[in-house]
Scaffold this motif. Structure first.
Motif, PDB file in Angstrom:
ATOM      1  N   ASP A   1      23.913   3.502 -11.618  1.00 19.72           N
ATOM      2  CA  ASP A   1      22.820   3.826 -12.534  1.00 19.72           C
ATOM      3  C   ASP A   1      21.609   2.940 -12.259  1.00 19.72           C
ATOM      4  O   ASP A   1      21.750   1.746 -11.996  1.00 19.72           O
ATOM      5  N   VAL A   2      20.426   3.541 -12.321  1.00 11.94           N
ATOM      6  CA  VAL A   2      19.177   2.795 -12.236  1.00 11.94           C
ATOM      7  C   VAL A   2      18.670   2.628 -13.662  1.00 11.94           C
ATOM      8  O   VAL A   2      18.361   3.610 -14.340  1.00 11.94           O
ATOM      9  N   MET A   3      18.591   1.392 -14.133  1.00 10.28           N
ATOM     10  CA  MET A   3      18.278   1.124 -15.520  1.00 10.28           C
ATOM     11  C   MET A   3      16.862   0.551 -15.673  1.00 10.28           C
ATOM     12  O   MET A   3      16.301  -0.009 -14.739  1.00 10.28           O
ATOM     13  N   VAL A   4      16.310   0.712 -16.870  1.00  8.95           N
ATOM     14  CA  VAL A   4      15.010   0.103 -17.191  1.00  8.95           C
ATOM     15  C   VAL A   4      15.199  -1.406 -17.261  1.00  8.95           C
ATOM     16  O   VAL A   4      16.055  -1.897 -17.987  1.00  8.95           O
ATOM     17  N   PRO A   5      14.417  -2.179 -16.494  1.00 10.23           N
ATOM     18  CA  PRO A   5      14.579  -3.632 -16.520  1.00 10.23           C
ATOM     19  C   PRO A   5      14.020  -4.232 -17.813  1.00 10.23           C
ATOM     20  O   PRO A   5      13.409  -3.537 -18.630  1.00 10.23           O
ATOM     21  N   ALA A   6      14.234  -5.542 -17.997  1.00  9.87           N
ATOM     22  CA  ALA A   6      13.637  -6.244 -19.132  1.00  9.87           C
ATOM     23  C   ALA A   6      12.119  -6.140 -19.019  1.00  9.87           C
ATOM     24  O   ALA A   6      11.543  -6.378 -17.958  1.00  9.87           O
ATOM     25  N   LEU A   7      11.462  -5.778 -20.123  1.00 13.13           N
ATOM     26  CA  LEU A   7      10.028  -5.487 -20.108  1.00 13.13           C
ATOM     27  C   LEU A   7       9.184  -6.632 -20.615  1.00 13.13           C
ATOM     28  O   LEU A   7       7.962  -6.582 -20.539  1.00 13.13           O
ATOM     29  N   GLY A   8       9.786  -7.676 -21.143  1.00 12.04           N
ATOM     30  CA  GLY A   8       9.026  -8.804 -21.652  1.00 12.04           C
ATOM     31  C   GLY A   8       9.229  -8.970 -23.138  1.00 12.04           C
ATOM     32  O   GLY A   8       9.740  -8.088 -23.839  1.00 12.04           O
TER      33      GLY A   8
ATOM     34  N   LEU B   1      17.300   5.443 -15.996  1.00 15.78           N
ATOM     35  CA  LEU B   1      16.202   6.130 -15.324  1.00 15.78           C
ATOM     36  C   LEU B   1      16.692   7.165 -14.316  1.00 15.78           C
ATOM     37  O   LEU B   1      16.131   8.249 -14.204  1.00 15.78           O
ATOM     38  N   ALA B   2      17.725   6.808 -13.560  1.00 12.87           N
ATOM     39  CA  ALA B   2      18.171   7.693 -12.480  1.00 12.87           C
ATOM     40  C   ALA B   2      19.585   7.305 -12.070  1.00 12.87           C
ATOM     41  O   ALA B   2      20.146   6.321 -12.554  1.00 12.87           O
ATOM     42  N   ILE B   3      20.134   8.099 -11.141  1.00 14.29           N
ATOM     43  CA  ILE B   3      21.469   7.831 -10.600  1.00 14.29           C
ATOM     44  C   ILE B   3      21.386   7.868  -9.076  1.00 14.29           C
ATOM     45  O   ILE B   3      20.781   8.771  -8.498  1.00 14.29           O
ATOM     46  N   ILE B   4      21.978   6.872  -8.442  1.00 14.67           N
ATOM     47  CA  ILE B   4      22.052   6.789  -6.979  1.00 14.67           C
ATOM     48  C   ILE B   4      23.512   6.935  -6.558  1.00 14.67           C
ATOM     49  O   ILE B   4      24.399   6.306  -7.140  1.00 14.67           O
ATOM     50  N   THR B   5      23.743   7.779  -5.561  1.00 17.39           N
ATOM     51  CA  THR B   5      25.087   7.926  -4.996  1.00 17.39           C
ATOM     52  C   THR B   5      25.178   7.110  -3.718  1.00 17.39           C
ATOM     53  O   THR B   5      24.431   7.347  -2.768  1.00 17.39           O
ATOM     54  N   GLU B   6      26.056   6.141  -3.714  1.00 15.75           N
ATOM     55  CA  GLU B   6      26.206   5.267  -2.550  1.00 15.75           C
ATOM     56  C   GLU B   6      26.888   6.014  -1.407  1.00 15.75           C
ATOM     57  O   GLU B   6      27.839   6.772  -1.619  1.00 15.75           O
ATOM     58  N   GLY B   7      26.377   5.818  -0.208  1.00 15.50           N
ATOM     59  CA  GLY B   7      27.013   6.361   0.984  1.00 15.50           C
ATOM     60  C   GLY B   7      26.809   7.830   1.227  1.00 15.50           C
ATOM     61  O   GLY B   7      27.261   8.364   2.236  1.00 15.50           O
TER      62      GLY B   7
END
Length: 502
Positions: free
Chosen positions: A107-114, A176-182
């Motif tokens: 999973d691609v997550m929203v990082p800490a924003l401050g 935010l999104a999903i990445i499939t490894e390989g």
């Protein structure tokens, strides 16, 4: 068989209304995938799936009122895996199918924003679904009220799903999104975009957003149009508390993009216009500047300074300064030092109002206004009163470069106690800067221009600059403001005073 029940809703909250189901009976669900949304009097609660399988039955339909621990739905565990049907499988699980083919999903997550920043808007995606990505490669850019945040790929693989499209508002820690490894990115680049609009998990847009049932009921009772209510729920969904605010709030408190409605525009003129949505940064700038005018008793006092001494000193030592410190000697360090010196004598300019108290700062965190392609930002040079000329120049150069590149963090722009704005770099001869709340003072620098001045009974040409100090008259009296500006003028016209603390 797994049961989905109403979670704990919070202290003293015993029931909720089922607002929206994101899945239908027969849909495949994954662990932690959002099934439905519950609405209480205060908050909106998302209910995740506790198991992977198929949604067997929905017990509480949309609009039903349910108590804590009430049964919402049942899930047949493992049913989706035993009888897969490609035509029935929702698009939201295609990333899982790719995981089976190529590798695990990340999973691609929203990082800490401050600090105090809880949400952002997805500004731009640099990658499309189906494209290969490398670890740490930039995937998208998020925009908050203050800064832009780039989101890197946490791993290498294929971008198999984008969950938050451009323009979507996301919360800190959201997906935010999903990445499939390989996996390979060659086969899926063209098929995914066509399927994206049909995803059952995609957030509804614009007029397709379903408002909370209780909100619709109150709007009907009160005769209020949804256009008159600002929704605070996901994707702009109007919640019960939003309607209550609209009912109870006076008309003057409703936020408006312009104080005067736009007049009629001919069809010919309209065809030659371009309408662009304001960025979150520009909206924040507009709101804060207007708040400063509405809140502070703002007044501006002016003076002028002969820059001869500073320019001569700079020309004499600039080469040695650059050789020793590795940074050019500019005017900003002189002005920063002069302001720090003056703030010690007139501490109320370095203070702020907090309710019925005045908070005096025994430090100087100097805000330096910087123009960027996205708008005006004010990074802060902390403890500027303890810094040398070289340290100040290095810090200003560093913050200015990061501001222009969009790399400033929230912490870089918080906590300022006084601000300097240099409109002279753009050719401004004189202006009245607006306060940067909650600060009580801001100094405006302007263009250096040769003007005839009387010196020792003779008319001579001198490099002159107009200075403007805008201040909050609630806390700073006229005497204090004039004294501050005179001390800045004296320090710049005779820089030796800074060395001797005079």
């Amino acid at each position: 068989m797994a049961e989905i029940r109403v979670p704990t809703l919070g202290e003293s909250v015993t029931e909720a209304t089922v607002a929206t189901w994101f899945k239908k009976p027969g849909d495949a669900v994954a662990v932690d995938e959002m099934l439905c949304e519950l609405e209480t009097d205060k908050v909106t609660v998302e209910v995740p799936s506790s198991a992977a399988g198929t949604l067997e039955e929905i017990v509480a339909a949309e609009g039903d009122t349910v108590g804590v621990d009430a049964l919402l739905a049942t899930i047949s565990e493992g049913a989706a895996a035993s009888s897969p049907k490609k035509e029935d499988k929702p698009a939201a699980t295609k990333a899982e199918a790719k995981a089976d083919e190529g590798g695990k999903t990340v999973d691609v997550m929203v990082p800490a924003l401050g600090e105090s920043v809880t949400e952002a808007t997805v500004s731009t995606w640099f990658k499309k679904v189906g494209e290969s990505v490398s670890a740490d490669e930039m995937l998208c850019e998020l925009e908050t009220d203050k800064v832009s945040v780039e989101v890197p790929a946490p791993t290498s693989g294929v971008l198999s799903e984008i969950i938050a499209d451009d323009g979507t508002t996301v919360e800190a820690g959201g997906k935010l999104a999903i990445i499939t490894e390989g996996a390979s990115g060659s086969a899926s680049a063209t098929e995914k975009p066509a399927e994206k609009p049909a995803e059952s998990n995609a957030a509804p847009k614009g007029k397709d957003v379903e408002n909370a049932p209780s909100a619709n009921k109150i709007m009907a009772e009160k005769g209020i149009s949804p256009d008159q209510v600002q929704g605070s729920g996901r994707d702009g969904r109007i919640m019960k508390e939003d309607v209550m605010k609209a009912v109870s709030a006076p008309s003057t408190s409703a936020p408006a993009p312009a104080s005067v409605p736009r007049g009629p525009v001919s069809a010919d003129d309209a065809s030659r216009e371009e309408r662009v949505k304001m960025t979150r940064l520009r909206q924040t700038i507009a709101r804060r500047l207007k708040e400063a005018q509405n809140t502070a008793a703002m007044l501006t006092t002016y003076n002028e300074v002969d820059m001869t001494a500073v320019m001569d000193l700079r020309n004499e030592y600039k080469d040695l300064f650059l050789k020793k410190h590795g940074v050019k000697l500019g005017f900003m360090s002189f002005f920063t030092k002069a302001c720090c010196h003056a703030l010690k004598e007139v501490p109320e300019v370095n203070a702020e109002i907090d309710g019925t108290d005045v908070v005096y700062k025994n430090y100087v965190h100097m805000g330096i206004a910087v123009g960027t392609p996205s708008g005006l930002v004010v990074p802060v040079v902390r403890d500027a009163d303890t810094m040398s000329f070289a340290t100040i120049e290095k810090k200003i150069n560093e913050l200015g470069a990061r501001g222009r590149d969009g790399k400033l963090s929230m912490s870089d722009m918080q906590g300022g106690s006084f601000t300097i704005s240099n409109g002279g770099v753009y050719g401004s001869l004189m202006s009245s800067p607006i306060l940067n709340p909650p600060q009580s003072g801001i100094l405006g620098m302007h263009k250096i221009q040769e003007r005839p001045m009387v010196v020792g009974g003779q008319i001579v040409a001198r490099p002159m600059m107009y200075l403007a100090l805008s201040y909050d008259h609630r806390i700073v009296d006229g005497k204090g403001a004039v004294t501050f500006l005179v001390r800045v003028k004296e320090a710049l016209e005779d820089p030796r005073r800074l060395l001797m603390d005079l």
